[in-house]
Design an enzyme around this catalytic site. Structure first.
Site, mmCIF file in Angstrom:
data_model
loop_
_atom_site.group_PDB
_atom_site.id
_atom_site.type_symbol
_atom_site.label_atom_id
_atom_site.label_comp_id
_atom_site.label_asym_id
_atom_site.label_seq_id
_atom_site.Cartn_x
_atom_site.Cartn_y
_atom_site.Cartn_z
ATOM 1 C CD GLU A 46 -11.885 -26.464 -84.468
ATOM 2 O OE1 GLU A 46 -12.937 -26.981 -84.903
ATOM 3 O OE2 GLU A 46 -11.580 -25.285 -84.660
ATOM 4 C CB SER A 60 -16.343 -25.269 -82.861
ATOM 5 O OG SER A 60 -17.223 -24.465 -83.611
ATOM 6 N NE ARG A 115 -11.339 -25.762 -88.181
ATOM 7 C CZ ARG A 115 -11.707 -25.332 -89.381
ATOM 8 N NH1 ARG A 115 -10.916 -25.498 -90.449
ATOM 9 N NH2 ARG A 115 -12.827 -24.677 -89.542
HETATM 10 C C1 LIG Z 1 -14.701 -17.149 -80.589
HETATM 11 C C2 LIG Z 1 -13.847 -18.121 -81.336
HETATM 12 C C3 LIG Z 1 -14.173 -18.476 -82.629
HETATM 13 C C4 LIG Z 1 -13.370 -19.364 -83.352
HETATM 14 N N1 LIG Z 1 -13.692 -19.663 -84.635
HETATM 15 C C5 LIG Z 1 -12.879 -20.462 -85.354
HETATM 16 C C6 LIG Z 1 -13.155 -20.729 -86.734
HETATM 17 O O1 LIG Z 1 -14.149 -20.258 -87.288
HETATM 18 N N2 LIG Z 1 -12.294 -21.531 -87.407
HETATM 19 C C7 LIG Z 1 -11.176 -22.062 -86.837
HETATM 20 O O2 LIG Z 1 -10.417 -22.751 -87.517
HETATM 21 N N3 LIG Z 1 -10.896 -21.820 -85.539
HETATM 22 C C8 LIG Z 1 -11.712 -21.040 -84.792
HETATM 23 N N4 LIG Z 1 -11.433 -20.805 -83.472
HETATM 24 C C9 LIG Z 1 -10.308 -21.471 -82.832
HETATM 25 C C10 LIG Z 1 -9.010 -20.630 -82.812
HETATM 26 O O3 LIG Z 1 -9.263 -19.308 -83.125
HETATM 27 C C11 LIG Z 1 -8.002 -21.186 -83.794
HETATM 28 O O4 LIG Z 1 -7.715 -22.526 -83.458
HETATM 29 C C12 LIG Z 1 -6.710 -20.370 -83.794
HETATM 30 O O5 LIG Z 1 -5.946 -20.715 -84.930
HETATM 31 C C13 LIG Z 1 -5.880 -20.560 -82.524
HETATM 32 O O6 LIG Z 1 -4.864 -19.590 -82.518
HETATM 33 P P1 LIG Z 1 -4.046 -19.199 -81.205
HETATM 34 O O7 LIG Z 1 -2.911 -18.352 -81.614
HETATM 35 O O8 LIG Z 1 -4.951 -18.641 -80.183
HETATM 36 O O9 LIG Z 1 -3.489 -20.615 -80.750
HETATM 37 P P2 LIG Z 1 -3.403 -21.260 -79.298
HETATM 38 O O10 LIG Z 1 -4.771 -21.495 -78.785
HETATM 39 O O11 LIG Z 1 -2.470 -20.505 -78.444
HETATM 40 O O12 LIG Z 1 -2.729 -22.661 -79.656
HETATM 41 C C14 LIG Z 1 -3.419 -23.615 -80.408
HETATM 42 C C15 LIG Z 1 -2.438 -24.720 -80.779
HETATM 43 O O13 LIG Z 1 -1.472 -24.211 -81.683
HETATM 44 C C16 LIG Z 1 -0.165 -24.573 -81.265
HETATM 45 N N5 LIG Z 1 0.730 -23.482 -81.682
HETATM 46 C C17 LIG Z 1 0.589 -22.175 -81.382
HETATM 47 N N6 LIG Z 1 1.558 -21.452 -81.983
HETATM 48 C C18 LIG Z 1 2.343 -22.336 -82.660
HETATM 49 C C19 LIG Z 1 3.502 -22.203 -83.481
HETATM 50 N N7 LIG Z 1 4.080 -21.023 -83.724
HETATM 51 N N8 LIG Z 1 4.035 -23.336 -84.007
HETATM 52 C C20 LIG Z 1 3.475 -24.552 -83.779
HETATM 53 N N9 LIG Z 1 2.372 -24.724 -83.011
HETATM 54 C C21 LIG Z 1 1.809 -23.627 -82.468
HETATM 55 C C22 LIG Z 1 -0.265 -24.705 -79.755
HETATM 56 O O14 LIG Z 1 0.735 -25.584 -79.245
HETATM 57 C C23 LIG Z 1 -1.657 -25.277 -79.576
HETATM 58 O O15 LIG Z 1 -1.636 -26.683 -79.655
HETATM 59 C C24 LIG Z 1 -12.220 -19.922 -82.738
HETATM 60 C C25 LIG Z 1 -11.889 -19.560 -81.414
HETATM 61 C C26 LIG Z 1 -12.684 -18.668 -80.720
HETATM 62 C C27 LIG Z 1 -12.329 -18.262 -79.327
#
Ligand SMILES: Cc1cc2nc3c(=O)[nH]c(=O)nc-3n(C[C@H](O)[C@H](O)[C@H](O)COP(=O)(O)OP(=O)(O)OC[C@H]3O[C@@H](n4cnc5c(N)ncnc54)[C@H](O)[C@@H]3O)c2cc1C
Length: 325
Positions: free
Chosen positions: A318, A228, A177
């Site tokens: 996380e 999580s 992560r």
């Molecule tokens: C129901 C559920 C289940 C999940 N299960 C998992 C799992 O099994 N495994 C797992 O790893 N995660 C899981 N997650 C967490 C989440 O899905 C991941 O962290 C995902 O990668 C976040 O993507 P996002 O586009 O929504 O990012 P955001 O929530 O919008 O941003 C997250 C971070 O990424 C940064 N960011 C976004 N875009 C960029 C970019 N282009 N360049 C640089 N930084 C950037 C942001 O500044 C922020 O700090 C889960 C979430 C939910 C809601």
């Protein structure tokens, strides 16, 4: 004549950038899966790298704070919102040549997973059902079922604050992560190149389908949450006395679930206002209606304190904070 504030002037300058969509006073609750978050003073998005670079230059030059978000599935945004510029890079192209795939940062991760499965390309199928976009998946090295996206990343194209650069996998410094991008908030991912292995699409679809079924039960698609809240622990990094007390059956792929410790301090079913810890999963916190970031942060602080007091270890979020650092 009344002079423009820094925010108004910046919004004005951003509005002049071709292909950049700019709005002011935008509730970030609309853009987070928690459904929590007050307004961003300025919200700007584009799928055009040149426009994004121009926007970043204006945002940085303005002296205002800026933040880049993706699909908002891993964010806790302050109830007061974000004083500054919230940016999104929304390009969504997915391209394949043989076993090489290039994905834009704004593509939905599940679309990338489906794209590779349809083409009989193995390597991302265990990421099925992880919400959010490709850019943030690289940023946080998203993963599940013993695999993470970093295993397949060949290179990442990003803006380092002033220039567009390309890093190979080693330079991204991926860990559980973690990546270099998490430590450099002004480095913005534009796209990633992945290398996959040829395989049978039907097999891959079956694996992904089975995973999706389990995930949809654990995280119903309408649940307002971030998955999580806390990272799991690497067994090797736990203090010796804590590690030796962990039953072997809770260790998976060298990790101990944060839920194991949270459960023992009574996390399941705890709540603050409309914010609840799931009664079936101690590391899952959700908003059951009109929850606030304040309640969410208070609950997180209580959970961290309880684990610290009982085990002498720090559970680490996380989830990422916006407007709350
Ligand atoms: C129901 C559920 C289940 C999940 N299960 C998992 C799992 O099994 N495994 C797992 O790893 N995660 C899981 N997650 C967490 C989440 O899905 C991941 O962290 C995902 O990668 C976040 O993507 P996002 O586009 O929504 O990012 P955001 O929530 O919008 O941003 C997250 C971070 O990424 C940064 N960011 C976004 N875009 C960029 C970019 N282009 N360049 C640089 N930084 C950037 C942001 O500044 C922020 O700090 C889960 C979430 C939910 C809601």
């Amino acid at each position: 004549m009344k002079s423009m504030s820094g925010t108004e002037e910046t919004a004005h300058r951003l509005a002049a950038v071709p292909s950049l969509h700019v709005s002011t006073c935008v509730p970030l609750s609309r853009y987070t899966r928690f459904g929590i978050g007050g307004p961003a003073d300025i919200f700007a998005e584009t799928g055009d790298p040149e426009a994004f670079v121009a926007a970043m230059n204006i945002a940085r030059g303005s002296g205002l704070n800026f933040v880049v978000i993706g699909g908002g599935t891993n964010l806790i945004v302050s109830d007061d919102g974000f004083r500054g510029v919230a940016l999104r890079f929304v390009a969504t192209r997915l391209m394949a040549a043989g076993n090489r795939v290039v994905a834009d940062a704004g593509a939905v991760l599940q679309d990338l997973v489906d794209f590779t499965i349809t083409r009989g390309l193995k390597g991302l199928e265990t990421l099925a059902g992880i919400p959010g976009w490709v850019g943030a998946a690289v940023y946080g090295n998203a993963g599940a079922y013993g695999h993470a996206i970093s295993e397949r990343v060949r290179s990442v194209r990003f803006l380092d604050g002033s220039e567009v650069r390309v890093f190979d996998r080693e330079e991204c410094e991926f860990q559980y992560r973690e990546s270099i991008f998490k430590r450099r908030k002004d480095w913005i991912i534009f796209s990633t190149e992945l290398i996959l292995d040829p395989s049978d699409p039907a097999d891959l679809a079956r694996i992904a389908g089975d995973i999706l079924k389990v995930r949809n039960e654990k995280f119903p698609p309408t649940m307002k949450c971030a998955g999580s809240i806390f990272k799991n622990f690497l067994l090797a990094e736990l203090p010796g006395d804590v590690a030796s007390a962990v039953p072997a059956k809770v260790v998976r792929e060298g990790k101990v679930a944060a839920a194991y410790f949270l459960e023992q301090v009574g996390a399941k079913g705890m709540s603050r206002g409309d914010i609840h810890v799931a009664d079936y999963h101690a590391n899952l916190i959700y908003n059951d209606g009109h929850g606030t970031a304040r309640d969410l942060c208070e609950l997180i602080a209580v959970l961290k304190g309880r684990v610290r007091d009982r085990f002498g270890i720090e559970v680490e979020e996380e989830v990422q904070y916006v407007g709350l650092d």
